[in-house]
Write a protein that holds these residues in place. Sequence first.
Motif, PDB file in Angstrom:
ATOM      1  N   GLY A 149       0.812  -1.204   0.000  1.00 24.21           N
ATOM      2  CA  GLY A 149       0.000   0.000   0.000  1.00 24.21           C
ATOM      3  C   GLY A 149       0.852   1.264   0.000  1.00 24.21           C
ATOM      4  O   GLY A 149       1.953   1.293  -0.548  1.00 24.21           O
ATOM      5  N   LYS A 200      -6.526  -3.992  -6.007  1.00 24.00           N
ATOM      6  CA  LYS A 200      -7.533  -3.523  -6.963  1.00 24.00           C
ATOM      7  C   LYS A 200      -7.328  -2.040  -7.281  1.00 24.00           C
ATOM      8  O   LYS A 200      -7.386  -1.626  -8.443  1.00 24.00           O
ATOM      9  N   MET A 257     -12.966   0.972  -2.546  1.00 26.24           N
ATOM     10  CA  MET A 257     -12.684   1.371  -1.167  1.00 26.24           C
ATOM     11  C   MET A 257     -13.849   1.041  -0.230  1.00 26.24           C
ATOM     12  O   MET A 257     -13.800   1.334   0.958  1.00 26.24           O
ATOM     13  N   ASN A 299      -3.926  -2.691  -1.296  1.00 29.92           N
ATOM     14  CA  ASN A 299      -5.184  -2.723  -2.029  1.00 29.92           C
ATOM     15  C   ASN A 299      -4.824  -2.892  -3.501  1.00 29.92           C
ATOM     16  O   ASN A 299      -4.667  -1.914  -4.235  1.00 29.92           O
ATOM     17  N   ILE A 324      -6.003   6.300   0.458  1.00 30.97           N
ATOM     18  CA  ILE A 324      -5.403   5.022   0.831  1.00 30.97           C
ATOM     19  C   ILE A 324      -4.754   5.115   2.206  1.00 30.97           C
ATOM     20  O   ILE A 324      -4.045   6.068   2.514  1.00 30.97           O
ATOM     21  N   GLU A 358      -1.462  -0.309   3.956  1.00 32.28           N
ATOM     22  CA  GLU A 358      -2.591  -1.230   3.832  1.00 32.28           C
ATOM     23  C   GLU A 358      -2.751  -1.552   2.347  1.00 32.28           C
ATOM     24  O   GLU A 358      -3.132  -0.697   1.561  1.00 32.28           O
TER      25      GLU A 358
END
Length: 248
Positions: free
Chosen positions: A30, A110, A144, A108, A102, A106
Amino acid sequence: MHKKTQGIVLRQVKFKESDKILTIFSRENGKISAIAKGARKTKSPLMGSTQVFCYSDFVLYRGKSFYHVNQGEVLNSFYSLRNDLYKLAYGTYILEIVEAGITEEESNEKVFLLLLKTLNVLSVIEDDFLKLVLAFIIKFLSFMGYKPHLRRCVVCNNNLMGRIKFSISQGGVLCDKCKNSDLYALSLDLNTVKAMDNLLYAKLDNLDEVQIPESTLLNIEKILTKYLLAHIDKKTFKSLDFIKSIPK
């Protein structure tokens, strides 16, 4: 311990005489902060890979306060974004959204792949920048966890008929019967809702097949901007303010 990761540079800040502090959106970890020592020197091997927008292979090691960039290899610099004022402005807006939305460290994937794809498309198209950015925003919100409820009333789940509104607080469209349940709900029509739904599900490569009038795009922009700001707890986007200041 050294770590390899792919990452997109969201922001850079000058540090000391020749260093940079970077905000990198990494595929595995992230959003991270990293220091690139000597990266502002002309002959630095890190100069290219640490530019804003750059998608790079990084070798990092973890320090007390920051990651440190040990190596960097450019995968895509998205150089064309720097040669067009509108592309640069909208690209910067996209990066600002990701950085604000963001959470630190973390992952993500996608959103990472969405950002990468959006920058790829933005770098080759010649117009319709706003449509691309709106498609990015509504997909970003969905990834999100804030996917807007568009096909039925968010309150009663009935079909959308008559006068309808969009509720920021309730996360979707209100039917004629429920439109007064949110005094701050924003007016829209069924064509606007359909256009938002198309932007949500259309592939970014195929947006030229999605025909949306400019007036509808501007209304979608107003709704999505307010919805986005509400969910990432931000009052404004500096890059969006700049876009609005550019003479047409």
